[in-house]
Design a protein around this motif. Structure first.
Motif, PDB file in Angstrom:
ATOM      1  N   HIS A 392       0.829  -1.193   0.000  1.00  0.00           N
ATOM      2  CA  HIS A 392       0.000   0.000   0.000  1.00  0.00           C
ATOM      3  C   HIS A 392       0.873   1.255   0.000  1.00  0.00           C
ATOM      4  CE1 HIS A 392      -3.961  -1.658   0.189  1.00  0.00           C
ATOM      5  NE2 HIS A 392      -3.740  -2.337   1.325  1.00  0.00           N
ATOM      6  N   SER A 393       0.276   2.389  -0.329  1.00  0.00           N
ATOM      7  CA  SER A 393       0.978   3.668  -0.254  1.00  0.00           C
ATOM      8  C   SER A 393       1.472   3.893   1.168  1.00  0.00           C
ATOM      9  CB  SER A 393       0.022   4.799  -0.667  1.00  0.00           C
ATOM     10  OG  SER A 393       0.652   6.045  -0.555  1.00  0.00           O
ATOM     11  N   GLY A 394       2.736   4.274   1.290  1.00  0.00           N
ATOM     12  CA  GLY A 394       3.326   4.489   2.609  1.00  0.00           C
ATOM     13  C   GLY A 394       3.971   3.251   3.194  1.00  0.00           C
ATOM     14  N   ALA A 395       3.990   2.158   2.431  1.00  0.00           N
ATOM     15  CA  ALA A 395       4.572   0.922   2.944  1.00  0.00           C
ATOM     16  C   ALA A 395       6.090   0.968   2.984  1.00  0.00           C
ATOM     17  CB  ALA A 395       4.113  -0.265   2.106  1.00  0.00           C
ATOM     18  N   GLY A 396       6.721   1.875   2.195  1.00  0.00           N
ATOM     19  CA  GLY A 396       8.182   1.986   2.203  1.00  0.00           C
ATOM     20  C   GLY A 396       8.827   1.676   0.871  1.00  0.00           C
ATOM     21  N   LYS A 397       8.024   1.513  -0.183  1.00  0.00           N
ATOM     22  CA  LYS A 397       8.581   1.139  -1.488  1.00  0.00           C
ATOM     23  C   LYS A 397       9.493   2.245  -2.040  1.00  0.00           C
ATOM     24  CE  LYS A 397       4.548   0.760  -3.398  1.00  0.00           C
ATOM     25  NZ  LYS A 397       3.762   1.279  -2.241  1.00  0.00           N
ATOM     26  N   SER A 398       8.987   3.467  -2.085  1.00  0.00           N
ATOM     27  CA  SER A 398       9.795   4.579  -2.613  1.00  0.00           C
ATOM     28  C   SER A 398      11.001   4.845  -1.734  1.00  0.00           C
ATOM     29  CB  SER A 398       8.937   5.845  -2.728  1.00  0.00           C
ATOM     30  OG  SER A 398       7.922   5.667  -3.698  1.00  0.00           O
ATOM     31  N   THR A 399      10.859   4.628  -0.438  1.00  0.00           N
ATOM     32  CA  THR A 399      12.000   4.815   0.467  1.00  0.00           C
ATOM     33  C   THR A 399      13.133   3.868   0.108  1.00  0.00           C
ATOM     34  OG1 THR A 399      10.550   5.555   2.248  1.00  0.00           O
ATOM     35  CG2 THR A 399      12.739   4.778   2.884  1.00  0.00           C
ATOM     36  N   CYS A 400      12.796   2.639  -0.254  1.00  0.00           N
ATOM     37  CA  CYS A 400      13.832   1.671  -0.668  1.00  0.00           C
ATOM     38  C   CYS A 400      14.593   2.201  -1.886  1.00  0.00           C
ATOM     39  CB  CYS A 400      13.194   0.318  -0.994  1.00  0.00           C
ATOM     40  SG  CYS A 400      12.594  -0.584   0.451  1.00  0.00           S
ATOM     41  N   ILE A 401      13.861   2.758  -2.838  1.00  0.00           N
ATOM     42  CA  ILE A 401      14.512   3.316  -4.034  1.00  0.00           C
ATOM     43  C   ILE A 401      15.370   4.517  -3.672  1.00  0.00           C
ATOM     44  CG2 ILE A 401      14.025   4.591  -6.164  1.00  0.00           C
ATOM     45  CD1 ILE A 401      11.822   2.619  -6.738  1.00  0.00           C
ATOM     46  N   HIS A 402      14.872   5.384  -2.784  1.00  0.00           N
ATOM     47  CA  HIS A 402      15.654   6.550  -2.358  1.00  0.00           C
ATOM     48  C   HIS A 402      16.967   6.118  -1.706  1.00  0.00           C
ATOM     49  CE1 HIS A 402      11.713   9.097  -2.067  1.00  0.00           C
ATOM     50  NE2 HIS A 402      12.145   8.957  -3.308  1.00  0.00           N
ATOM     51  N   LEU A 403      16.921   5.058  -0.932  1.00  0.00           N
ATOM     52  CA  LEU A 403      18.145   4.585  -0.276  1.00  0.00           C
ATOM     53  C   LEU A 403      19.088   3.947  -1.285  1.00  0.00           C
ATOM     54  CD1 LEU A 403      16.710   3.052   3.030  1.00  0.00           C
ATOM     55  CD2 LEU A 403      17.815   5.271   2.705  1.00  0.00           C
ATOM     56  N   LEU A 404      18.541   3.235  -2.280  1.00  0.00           N
ATOM     57  CA  LEU A 404      19.397   2.647  -3.305  1.00  0.00           C
ATOM     58  C   LEU A 404      20.101   3.732  -4.114  1.00  0.00           C
ATOM     59  CD1 LEU A 404      20.469   0.256  -4.942  1.00  0.00           C
ATOM     60  CD2 LEU A 404      18.347   0.305  -6.276  1.00  0.00           C
ATOM     61  N   LEU A 405      19.387   4.820  -4.405  1.00  0.00           N
ATOM     62  CA  LEU A 405      19.990   5.946  -5.115  1.00  0.00           C
ATOM     63  C   LEU A 405      20.855   6.805  -4.190  1.00  0.00           C
ATOM     64  CD1 LEU A 405      16.851   6.955  -7.179  1.00  0.00           C
ATOM     65  CD2 LEU A 405      18.980   6.062  -8.111  1.00  0.00           C
ATOM     66  N   ARG A 406      20.855   6.481  -2.932  1.00  0.00           N
ATOM     67  CA  ARG A 406      21.586   7.195  -1.878  1.00  0.00           C
ATOM     68  C   ARG A 406      21.213   8.674  -1.813  1.00  0.00           C
ATOM     69  NH1 ARG A 406      27.555   8.622  -0.306  1.00  0.00           N
ATOM     70  NH2 ARG A 406      27.254   8.653   1.932  1.00  0.00           N
ATOM     71  N   PHE A 407      19.910   8.925  -1.918  1.00  0.00           N
ATOM     72  CA  PHE A 407      19.412  10.258  -1.613  1.00  0.00           C
ATOM     73  C   PHE A 407      19.484  10.487  -0.102  1.00  0.00           C
ATOM     74  CE2 PHE A 407      16.454  10.280  -5.558  1.00  0.00           C
ATOM     75  CZ  PHE A 407      17.544  10.578  -6.352  1.00  0.00           C
ATOM     76  N   TRP A 408      19.370   9.411   0.659  1.00  0.00           N
ATOM     77  CA  TRP A 408      19.577   9.409   2.104  1.00  0.00           C
ATOM     78  C   TRP A 408      20.459   8.213   2.442  1.00  0.00           C
ATOM     79  CZ3 TRP A 408      14.894  11.055   0.137  1.00  0.00           C
ATOM     80  CH2 TRP A 408      14.390  12.260   0.633  1.00  0.00           C
ATOM     81  N   ASP A 409      21.066   8.226   3.618  1.00  0.00           N
ATOM     82  CA  ASP A 409      21.798   7.067   4.132  1.00  0.00           C
ATOM     83  C   ASP A 409      20.923   6.327   5.138  1.00  0.00           C
ATOM     84  OD1 ASP A 409      24.191   7.189   2.726  1.00  0.00           O
ATOM     85  OD2 ASP A 409      25.076   8.635   4.104  1.00  0.00           O
ATOM     86  N   THR A 410      21.147   5.034   5.235  1.00  0.00           N
ATOM     87  CA  THR A 410      20.345   4.227   6.154  1.00  0.00           C
ATOM     88  C   THR A 410      20.595   4.651   7.599  1.00  0.00           C
ATOM     89  OG1 THR A 410      22.082   2.556   6.313  1.00  0.00           O
ATOM     90  CG2 THR A 410      20.424   2.255   4.597  1.00  0.00           C
ATOM     91  N   THR A 411      19.561   4.504   8.420  1.00  0.00           N
ATOM     92  CA  THR A 411      19.716   4.737   9.855  1.00  0.00           C
ATOM     93  C   THR A 411      20.424   3.553  10.496  1.00  0.00           C
ATOM     94  OG1 THR A 411      17.650   6.008   9.836  1.00  0.00           O
ATOM     95  CG2 THR A 411      18.481   5.291  11.989  1.00  0.00           C
ATOM     96  N   ALA A 412      20.112   2.352  10.020  1.00  0.00           N
ATOM     97  CA  ALA A 412      20.774   1.124  10.478  1.00  0.00           C
ATOM     98  C   ALA A 412      20.779   0.142   9.317  1.00  0.00           C
ATOM     99  CB  ALA A 412      20.044   0.538  11.684  1.00  0.00           C
ATOM    100  N   GLY A 413      21.686  -0.820   9.380  1.00  0.00           N
ATOM    101  CA  GLY A 413      21.804  -1.781   8.300  1.00  0.00           C
ATOM    102  C   GLY A 413      22.565  -1.190   7.124  1.00  0.00           C
ATOM    103  N   SER A 414      22.517  -1.900   5.997  1.00  0.00           N
ATOM    104  CA  SER A 414      23.298  -1.447   4.842  1.00  0.00           C
ATOM    105  C   SER A 414      22.611  -1.816   3.548  1.00  0.00           C
ATOM    106  CB  SER A 414      24.699  -2.068   4.870  1.00  0.00           C
ATOM    107  OG  SER A 414      24.614  -3.483   4.741  1.00  0.00           O
ATOM    108  N   VAL A 415      22.915  -1.013   2.512  1.00  0.00           N
ATOM    109  CA  VAL A 415      22.520  -1.318   1.133  1.00  0.00           C
ATOM    110  C   VAL A 415      23.812  -1.477   0.352  1.00  0.00           C
ATOM    111  CG1 VAL A 415      21.233  -0.564  -0.895  1.00  0.00           C
ATOM    112  CG2 VAL A 415      20.440   0.092   1.391  1.00  0.00           C
ATOM    113  N   THR A 416      23.948  -2.581  -0.357  1.00  0.00           N
ATOM    114  CA  THR A 416      25.201  -2.856  -1.065  1.00  0.00           C
ATOM    115  C   THR A 416      24.938  -3.124  -2.541  1.00  0.00           C
ATOM    116  OG1 THR A 416      25.104  -5.246  -0.620  1.00  0.00           O
ATOM    117  CG2 THR A 416      26.235  -3.864   1.006  1.00  0.00           C
ATOM    118  N   ILE A 417      25.943  -2.847  -3.354  1.00  0.00           N
ATOM    119  CA  ILE A 417      25.965  -3.227  -4.768  1.00  0.00           C
ATOM    120  C   ILE A 417      27.241  -4.021  -4.992  1.00  0.00           C
ATOM    121  CG2 ILE A 417      26.160  -2.413  -7.142  1.00  0.00           C
ATOM    122  CD1 ILE A 417      24.512  -0.011  -6.420  1.00  0.00           C
ATOM    123  N   GLY A 418      27.092  -5.239  -5.456  1.00  0.00           N
ATOM    124  CA  GLY A 418      28.252  -6.109  -5.658  1.00  0.00           C
ATOM    125  C   GLY A 418      29.026  -6.356  -4.378  1.00  0.00           C
ATOM    126  N   GLY A 419      28.324  -6.353  -3.233  1.00  0.00           N
ATOM    127  CA  GLY A 419      28.967  -6.589  -1.944  1.00  0.00           C
ATOM    128  C   GLY A 419      29.622  -5.359  -1.343  1.00  0.00           C
TER     129      GLY A 419
END
Length: 595
Positions: A392-419
């Motif tokens: 649903h809207s607000g579930a966090g889908k766009s936020t995942c994309i924003h973090l992948l594009l590194r518009f923001w940095d994660t508060t915890a955990g990590s997003v990786t490309i090729g490790g």
């Protein structure tokens, strides 16, 4: 010219950590002169020469009048007349040169500031833009920068002239008689001190004036951009009243500023008149006593007047310093704003980067006081795999994309490309790895060809057309009046929503990045075109990592895996068939679509 090709300004030489803090940004404004020091020096020299020639010409004229009245030989005055003519011509030349150099200096610095503001906005986007109205931001970029022209063209050089020229005039006056200087000094001190009396009030009024001007600009931009909706809903009167209310507030600030500036001007003129009367009385007294020759009587009045003239010119400018410094504060607020995301490294990881995306126990919130938008989210998108994010809207889908594009940095955990953690890539490298097709398409007010070429500026025309064909855009583009040279219009309003979407898809295809992100990329296409585009996209996904936000069943079913998000958490993962068999949250979402 691409964004990367825009040349850096020659000199934005300030360093916010080394320049002393000042509420008006005064020191930062001065620091920007460093890279234009030679031009500033020429401006000041021409200004001093201009004033010196004006004093010399007027004093020569006054002396000629005085000597003529006393019955001097006419032949003796001829050399002085020639000297007066040469002085007047030189003064005219210096006045032109001063104006030319001062504005050349100002416009060079303003060009530097605009370039720096663009880079600051690029560095701060998109987080900084969320809290600012576009009209107010446009006011800072354009109107506030223009206000700085007064500081560089009419204030800095004028200030130096206002110190040097009166000092010289006072020395010349002292050579005539010391009493003339003593009679003048109290009024001169009064003229200089008047702006200081109103300094705090001027600063407050300037801030209010620039803030309210920005709000009026923001209201106008809102109304213009939403004019279609305003007319459709018959709300022209409502928005007109909103604008009128902002305009009334602006008018009050303008009246307060004008009233205070008028009072400053009246007091300054009164002090100057008082000083001139004192000098006039002192000179008349000295002539009556025989301590000053009558030929020097008009000369003393002229010197007194030129003692005041540069200072008065400066005080007229200082009446607007509150507005100028308020504009400077708004400009430096953008330039000095800290970016939420900064490069941690200068070079990307060595070796081949496999476009394998992984979210590992990612949590994120948009602000310290806000709840988590994501909570311990983990999923992967392997090489050549397509993963759809559903919820649903607000579930966090766009936020995942924003973090992948590194518009923001994660508060915890990590997003990786090729490790490799995203923070181990320079942002420019990361942008090259990812092509985005957003849901809200923005097309620039330029040709269709150049809008597509934004994906890869070096692409030739045939490559642009090939990408358009794959995105099913070539057919409708060729039917436009000027084909690929047709202007898309502001925000692409010359095109339909589906056409804009296909241009955006062509732009992403032309970029040909190993990772493709699609945010409802086919939402504005009809069923026939969506199926055709889906076939083209299936071919392109081979060897490409694709992350899709989707609501349409046809788009979801074509994904290799589906990640279902709810309230910022992953609640299900699997293929369409697997999730339907489970009868969980995914099945409920699809059932709700068909009800």
């Amino acid at each position: 010219m691409t964004l990367e090709q825009v040349p850096a300004p020659e000199g934005i030489p300030w360093d916010s950590q080394t320049i002393p803090p000042h509420p008006s940004g005064f020191w930062k404004l001065l620091a920007m002169l460093k890279s234009h020091f030679w031009l500033m020096g020429l401006t000041i020299a021409s200004g001093i020469t201009n004033q010196a020639m004006a004093i010399a010409a007027t004093c020569l004229g006054a002396y000629l009048v005085g000597t003529a009245v006393t019955g001097s030989n006419v032949e003796a005055l001829v050399p002085l007349l020639w000297l007066l003519g040469g002085t007047v011509l030189l003064r005219a030349l210096m006045a032109w040169l001063e104006m030319w150099l001062a504005h050349d200096l100002a416009y060079r610095i303003l060009a530097d500031v605009r370039g720096a503001l663009y880079r600051a906005l690029e560095r701060l986007a998109p987080s900084y833009l969320l809290d600012r109205r576009s009209g107010d931001l446009a006011s800072s970029v354009m109107s506030d920068v223009e206000m700085l022209e007064w500081f560089y063209a009419h204030t800095v050089g004028t200030f130096v002239v206002a110190v040097v020229v009166p000092a010289g005039a006072l020395i010349a006056l002292a050579t005539l008689h010391g009493l003339l200087v003593l009679s003048l000094l109290p009024a001169l001190v009064l003229v200089v001190s008047i702006p200081l009396w109103f300094g705090r009030r001027a600063s407050g009024e300037g801030k209010a004036l620039r803030r309210q001007l920005g709000e009026v600009n923001a209201e106008v931009v809102d109304a213009v951009q939403g004019l279609r909706e305003i007319v459709a809903f018959g709300q022209g009167g409502y928005f007109g009243e909103r604008l009128a209310r902002r305009d009334r507030e602006l008018r009050k600030s303008q009246m307060a500023h004008g009233s205070r500036a008028g009072l400053e001007g009246a007091l300054t003129n009164g002090a100057v008149s008082l000083g001139m009367l004192c000098v006039l009385a002192a000179a008349a007294y000295l002539v009556a006593r025989g301590s000053l020759g009558f030929a020097f009587f008009p000369l003393s009045i002229v010197l007194a007047a030129y003692t005041f003239e540069p200072v008065v010119a400066l005080t007229r400018i200082t009446q607007n310093l509150g507005v100028i410094f308020a504009a400077a504060e708004r400009v430096f607020a953008v330039l000095d704003a800290p970016a939420l995301v900064e490069d941690k490294v200068a070079a990307p990881p060595t070796g081949q980067i496999v476009p394998h995306v992984r979210f590992h126990q990612v949590s994120f919130r948009y602000g310290p006081a806000l709840p988590n938008a994501l909570e311990n989210v983990s999923f992967e998108v392997a090489l050549g795999e397509t993963v759809a994010l559903v919820g649903h809207s607000g579930a966090g889908k766009s936020t995942c994309i924003h973090l992948l594009l590194r518009f923001w940095d994660t508060t915890a955990g990590s997003v990786t490309i090729g490790g490799h953690d995203l923070r181990n890539f320079p942002q420019a490298t990361l942008r090259e790895l990812i092509a985005l097709v957003p849901q809200d398409i923005y097309l620039f007010n330029m040709s269709i060809r150049d809008n597509i070429r934004l994906g890869r500026p070096a692409a030739c025309d045939e490559e642009v057309k090939a990408a358009a064909r794959l995105a099913l855009a070539d057919e409708f583009v060729c039917c436009l009046p000027q084909g690929y040279d047709t202007n898309a219009g502001e925000r692409g309003l010359q095109l339909s929503g589906g056409q804009r979407q296909r241009i955006a898809i062509a732009r992403a295809l032309l970029k040909n990045s190993p990772i493709l992100v699609m945010d409802e990329a086919v939402s504005n296409l009809d069923t026939e075109n969506e199926l055709a585009l889906q076939t083209a996209m299936d071919r392109l996904r081979s060897g490409r990592t694709t992350l899709v936000i989707a609501h349409r069943l046809s788009t979801i079913r074509s994904a290799d895996r589906i990640v279902v998000l709810q309230a910022g958490q992953v609640v299900e993962t699997g293929t369409h068939a697997e999730l339907m068999r489970r009868g969980g949250r995914y099945a409920e979402l699809l059932a709700a679509q068909h009800n």
